[in-house]
Motif scaffolding. Sequence first.
Motif, PDB file in Angstrom:
ATOM      1  N   THR A   1       0.541  -1.148  -0.348  1.00 16.00           N
ATOM      2  CA  THR A   1      -0.101   0.297  -0.276  1.00 16.00           C
ATOM      3  C   THR A   1       0.997   1.087   0.116  1.00 16.00           C
ATOM      4  O   THR A   1       1.861   1.153   0.364  1.00 16.00           O
ATOM      5  N   LEU A   2       0.294   2.346  -0.670  1.00 14.53           N
ATOM      6  CA  LEU A   2       1.321   3.534  -1.055  1.00 14.53           C
ATOM      7  C   LEU A   2       0.845   4.288   1.195  1.00 14.53           C
ATOM      8  O   LEU A   2       1.519   4.981   0.848  1.00 14.53           O
ATOM      9  N   ALA A   3      -0.084   3.559   1.528  1.00 10.44           N
ATOM     10  CA  ALA A   3       0.161   4.175   3.041  1.00 10.44           C
ATOM     11  C   ALA A   3       0.158   3.321   4.597  1.00 10.44           C
ATOM     12  O   ALA A   3       0.101   2.453   4.949  1.00 10.44           O
ATOM     13  N   ASP A   4       2.451   2.376   3.557  1.00  8.70           N
ATOM     14  CA  ASP A   4       2.632   1.752   4.491  1.00  8.70           C
ATOM     15  C   ASP A   4       2.967   2.157   5.533  1.00  8.70           C
ATOM     16  O   ASP A   4       2.797   0.968   6.477  1.00  8.70           O
ATOM     17  N   SER A   5       2.913   3.244   6.081  1.00 11.83           N
ATOM     18  CA  SER A   5       2.607   3.663   7.505  1.00 11.83           C
ATOM     19  C   SER A   5       1.860   3.061   8.651  1.00 11.83           C
ATOM     20  O   SER A   5       2.076   3.492   9.977  1.00 11.83           O
ATOM     21  N   LEU A   6       0.419   2.927   7.841  1.00  9.40           N
ATOM     22  CA  LEU A   6      -0.421   2.501   8.985  1.00  9.40           C
ATOM     23  C   LEU A   6      -0.174   0.591   8.780  1.00  9.40           C
ATOM     24  O   LEU A   6      -1.377   0.392   9.394  1.00  9.40           O
ATOM     25  N   LEU A   7       0.678   0.566   8.281  1.00  5.11           N
ATOM     26  CA  LEU A   7       0.247  -1.155   8.365  1.00  5.11           C
ATOM     27  C   LEU A   7       0.804  -1.772   9.418  1.00  5.11           C
ATOM     28  O   LEU A   7       0.877  -0.860  10.659  1.00  5.11           O
ATOM     29  N   GLY A   8       0.612  -3.378   9.809  1.00  2.00           N
ATOM     30  CA  GLY A   8       0.710  -3.501  11.508  1.00  2.00           C
ATOM     31  C   GLY A   8      -0.571  -3.752  12.575  1.00  2.00           C
ATOM     32  O   GLY A   8      -1.757  -3.536  11.916  1.00  2.00           O
ATOM     33  N   GLY A   9       0.257  -4.203  13.311  1.00  3.97           N
ATOM     34  CA  GLY A   9      -1.116  -5.024  13.634  1.00  3.97           C
ATOM     35  C   GLY A   9      -1.623  -4.209  14.969  1.00  3.97           C
ATOM     36  O   GLY A   9      -0.907  -3.423  15.380  1.00  3.97           O
ATOM     37  N   ILE A  10      -2.762  -4.235  15.739  1.00  5.62           N
ATOM     38  CA  ILE A  10      -2.377  -3.401  16.859  1.00  5.62           C
ATOM     39  C   ILE A  10      -2.733  -4.290  18.552  1.00  5.62           C
ATOM     40  O   ILE A  10      -2.432  -4.189  19.480  1.00  5.62           O
ATOM     41  N   GLY A  11      -2.258  -5.505  17.923  1.00  3.66           N
ATOM     42  CA  GLY A  11      -2.115  -6.254  19.002  1.00  3.66           C
ATOM     43  C   GLY A  11      -3.372  -6.539  20.022  1.00  3.66           C
ATOM     44  O   GLY A  11      -4.001  -6.364  19.895  1.00  3.66           O
ATOM     45  N   PHE A  12      -3.070  -8.631  19.945  1.00  2.00           N
ATOM     46  CA  PHE A  12      -4.074  -9.351  20.747  1.00  2.00           C
ATOM     47  C   PHE A  12      -4.704  -8.186  22.510  1.00  2.00           C
ATOM     48  O   PHE A  12      -5.471  -8.887  22.525  1.00  2.00           O
ATOM     49  N   ASN A  13      -3.721  -8.624  22.572  1.00  2.00           N
ATOM     50  CA  ASN A  13      -3.541  -7.880  24.142  1.00  2.00           C
ATOM     51  C   ASN A  13      -3.275  -6.597  24.417  1.00  2.00           C
ATOM     52  O   ASN A  13      -3.039  -6.012  25.801  1.00  2.00           O
ATOM     53  N   ASN A  14      -4.020  -5.896  23.435  1.00  2.00           N
ATOM     54  CA  ASN A  14      -3.805  -4.209  23.225  1.00  2.00           C
ATOM     55  C   ASN A  14      -4.341  -3.684  24.701  1.00  2.00           C
ATOM     56  O   ASN A  14      -5.775  -4.054  24.395  1.00  2.00           O
ATOM     57  N   GLN A  15      -4.316  -2.581  25.391  1.00  2.00           N
ATOM     58  CA  GLN A  15      -4.144  -2.565  26.026  1.00  2.00           C
ATOM     59  C   GLN A  15      -5.428  -0.552  26.183  1.00  2.00           C
ATOM     60  O   GLN A  15      -6.020  -0.746  27.409  1.00  2.00           O
ATOM     61  N   TYR A  16      -4.760  -0.023  25.375  1.00  2.00           N
ATOM     62  CA  TYR A  16      -5.156   1.328  25.657  1.00  2.00           C
ATOM     63  C   TYR A  16      -5.914   1.722  24.319  1.00  2.00           C
ATOM     64  O   TYR A  16      -7.006   1.941  23.808  1.00  2.00           O
ATOM     65  N   THR A  17      -5.158   1.786  23.966  1.00  2.00           N
ATOM     66  CA  THR A  17      -5.531   2.488  21.917  1.00  2.00           C
ATOM     67  C   THR A  17      -6.796   2.174  21.145  1.00  2.00           C
ATOM     68  O   THR A  17      -7.903   2.259  20.943  1.00  2.00           O
ATOM     69  N   PHE A  18      -7.042   0.634  21.875  1.00  2.00           N
ATOM     70  CA  PHE A  18      -8.470  -0.122  20.680  1.00  2.00           C
ATOM     71  C   PHE A  18     -10.167   0.471  21.575  1.00  2.00           C
ATOM     72  O   PHE A  18     -10.274   1.089  20.743  1.00  2.00           O
ATOM     73  N   LYS A  19      -9.721   0.583  23.578  1.00  2.00           N
ATOM     74  CA  LYS A  19     -11.190   0.648  24.099  1.00  2.00           C
ATOM     75  C   LYS A  19     -10.713   3.022  23.454  1.00  2.00           C
ATOM     76  O   LYS A  19     -12.054   3.379  23.074  1.00  2.00           O
ATOM     77  N   MET A  20     -10.158   3.607  23.029  1.00  2.00           N
ATOM     78  CA  MET A  20      -9.275   4.819  23.225  1.00  2.00           C
ATOM     79  C   MET A  20      -9.933   4.970  21.585  1.00  2.00           C
ATOM     80  O   MET A  20     -10.753   6.225  21.528  1.00  2.00           O
ATOM     81  N   VAL A  21      -9.788   4.677  21.427  1.00  2.00           N
ATOM     82  CA  VAL A  21      -9.965   4.689  19.700  1.00  2.00           C
ATOM     83  C   VAL A  21     -11.594   4.260  19.376  1.00  2.00           C
ATOM     84  O   VAL A  21     -12.903   5.512  18.603  1.00  2.00           O
ATOM     85  N   GLN A  22     -12.428   3.005  20.041  1.00  2.00           N
ATOM     86  CA  GLN A  22     -13.437   2.839  19.673  1.00  2.00           C
ATOM     87  C   GLN A  22     -14.541   4.602  20.684  1.00  2.00           C
ATOM     88  O   GLN A  22     -15.909   4.925  20.396  1.00  2.00           O
ATOM     89  N   THR A  23     -13.992   5.151  21.388  1.00  2.00           N
ATOM     90  CA  THR A  23     -14.429   5.706  22.619  1.00  2.00           C
ATOM     91  C   THR A  23     -13.943   7.192  21.166  1.00  2.00           C
ATOM     92  O   THR A  23     -15.286   7.621  21.299  1.00  2.00           O
ATOM     93  N   PHE A  24     -13.233   7.550  21.469  1.00  2.00           N
ATOM     94  CA  PHE A  24     -13.596   8.998  20.947  1.00  2.00           C
ATOM     95  C   PHE A  24     -13.292   9.223  19.011  1.00  2.00           C
ATOM     96  O   PHE A  24     -13.814   9.842  19.341  1.00  2.00           O
ATOM     97  N   MET A  25     -13.613   8.361  17.911  1.00  2.00           N
ATOM     98  CA  MET A  25     -13.546   8.572  17.093  1.00  2.00           C
ATOM     99  C   MET A  25     -14.688   8.414  16.594  1.00  2.00           C
ATOM    100  O   MET A  25     -15.447   7.509  16.732  1.00  2.00           O
ATOM    101  N   ASP A  26     -15.619   9.318  15.982  1.00  2.00           N
ATOM    102  CA  ASP A  26     -16.706   9.372  15.785  1.00  2.00           C
ATOM    103  C   ASP A  26     -17.017   8.079  14.340  1.00  2.00           C
ATOM    104  O   ASP A  26     -18.173   8.305  14.130  1.00  2.00           O
ATOM    105  N   GLN A  27     -16.356   8.978  13.123  1.00  2.00           N
ATOM    106  CA  GLN A  27     -16.497   7.881  11.946  1.00  2.00           C
ATOM    107  C   GLN A  27     -14.778   7.565  11.299  1.00  2.00           C
ATOM    108  O   GLN A  27     -13.798   7.746  11.783  1.00  2.00           O
ATOM    109  N   ILE A  28     -14.694   6.272  10.737  1.00  2.00           N
ATOM    110  CA  ILE A  28     -13.148   6.254   9.566  1.00  2.00           C
ATOM    111  C   ILE A  28     -13.768   5.943   8.423  1.00  2.00           C
ATOM    112  O   ILE A  28     -15.120   5.510   8.009  1.00  2.00           O
ATOM    113  N   VAL A  29     -13.013   6.808   7.597  1.00  2.00           N
ATOM    114  CA  VAL A  29     -13.219   6.526   6.431  1.00  2.00           C
ATOM    115  C   VAL A  29     -11.857   5.786   5.592  1.00  2.00           C
ATOM    116  O   VAL A  29     -10.770   5.367   6.004  1.00  2.00           O
TER     117      VAL A  29
END
Length: 342
Positions: free
Chosen positions: A241-269
């Motif tokens: 992808t041209l957006a190579d910086s956005l590659l990579g997993g979030i970790g099965f044991n994600n402690q912070y960002t998964f819930k924070m993104v759910q909470t703060f993000m209103d939509q995704i494009v």
Amino acid sequence: MELIITKKGALNLSRRIDIKEVERAQKRIASLVNKTPLIESFVLSEKLGRPVYLKLENTHDIGAFKVRGAANKILSLSVEEKVRGVTTYSTGNHGMAVAFVAKKLGIRAVVCISSRVPKAKVDSLKSLGAKIEVVGKSQDAAGVRCYELAKEKGYTVIEPFDDPFVIAGQGTIGLELLEDLPDLKDVVVPLSGGGLLSGIGLALKSNRSDIRITGVSMEQSAVMHESIKAGKPVELEESETLADSLLGGIGFNNQYTFKMVQTFMDQIVLSSEEEIGYAIAYMMDKQRIIMEGAAATGIAAILGNNVAHQNGALAVIITGQNVDMSILLQLIKNYTFEKSKN
């Protein structure tokens, strides 16, 4: 281009990061990180019929926002941890940030990357003096090696995104936006592991709950997007992808960002490769701004009219400019050819 409205999650209070951590980060990193410019894009403002601003995180010494989180984390380490050294895993920009800060502070740094990291970023890593280990074809594979090094050598791992100090460091962008743009109504934020959106979301919504936050990513291998759809962290094979910086997993044991993104993000494009490539060339043509594919996902969302109109200012986070020259030249060539046909 795909538009998805996110469902709100609830933050795990035992793992909540307070706005005061972002305010402390702003003071902590001031010696290494300069405030970045916020400029109005008149061409985009005219196109959208509302003020559109660009937060130029590509103007940092390493050409990307990641220096904020890396600086906040490394500066928070104990003297003993600094003496032992640090290691990290990265798609490029975070590795450069860790290498840059480590060099400034005289700390040993080892950066683990995959074979997918573009040459421009590998060359920058080498110039910053960090030891590089190339492992596998994904950021997850590089992450495994990073933790092996930490165990073998006693290095401290500087996480790319799922760390409270890193999140707070990225959140300083949100504080700068609030200082410079009182009429702010919308913020468009490139989304991968979620450290950037989590930090900005925390800073903005702790002060102004009315500000709408749109996450933007590519159509291929958008792991945070698929994780939110599934309601839990998932793993995806990385794609070119041209957006190579956005590659990579979030970790099965994600402690912070998964819930924070759910909470703060209103939509995704989600944007296609063609839309991202066009956005890179468009901004070179119209504003003479170089941006990498990850940064251009925000412009692609704007050009596709995928952020619903409302009165007030819209800010797009231009996350970085570290793109291979060969890719940039090809995109400009394609863009110029298409313009000549019209």
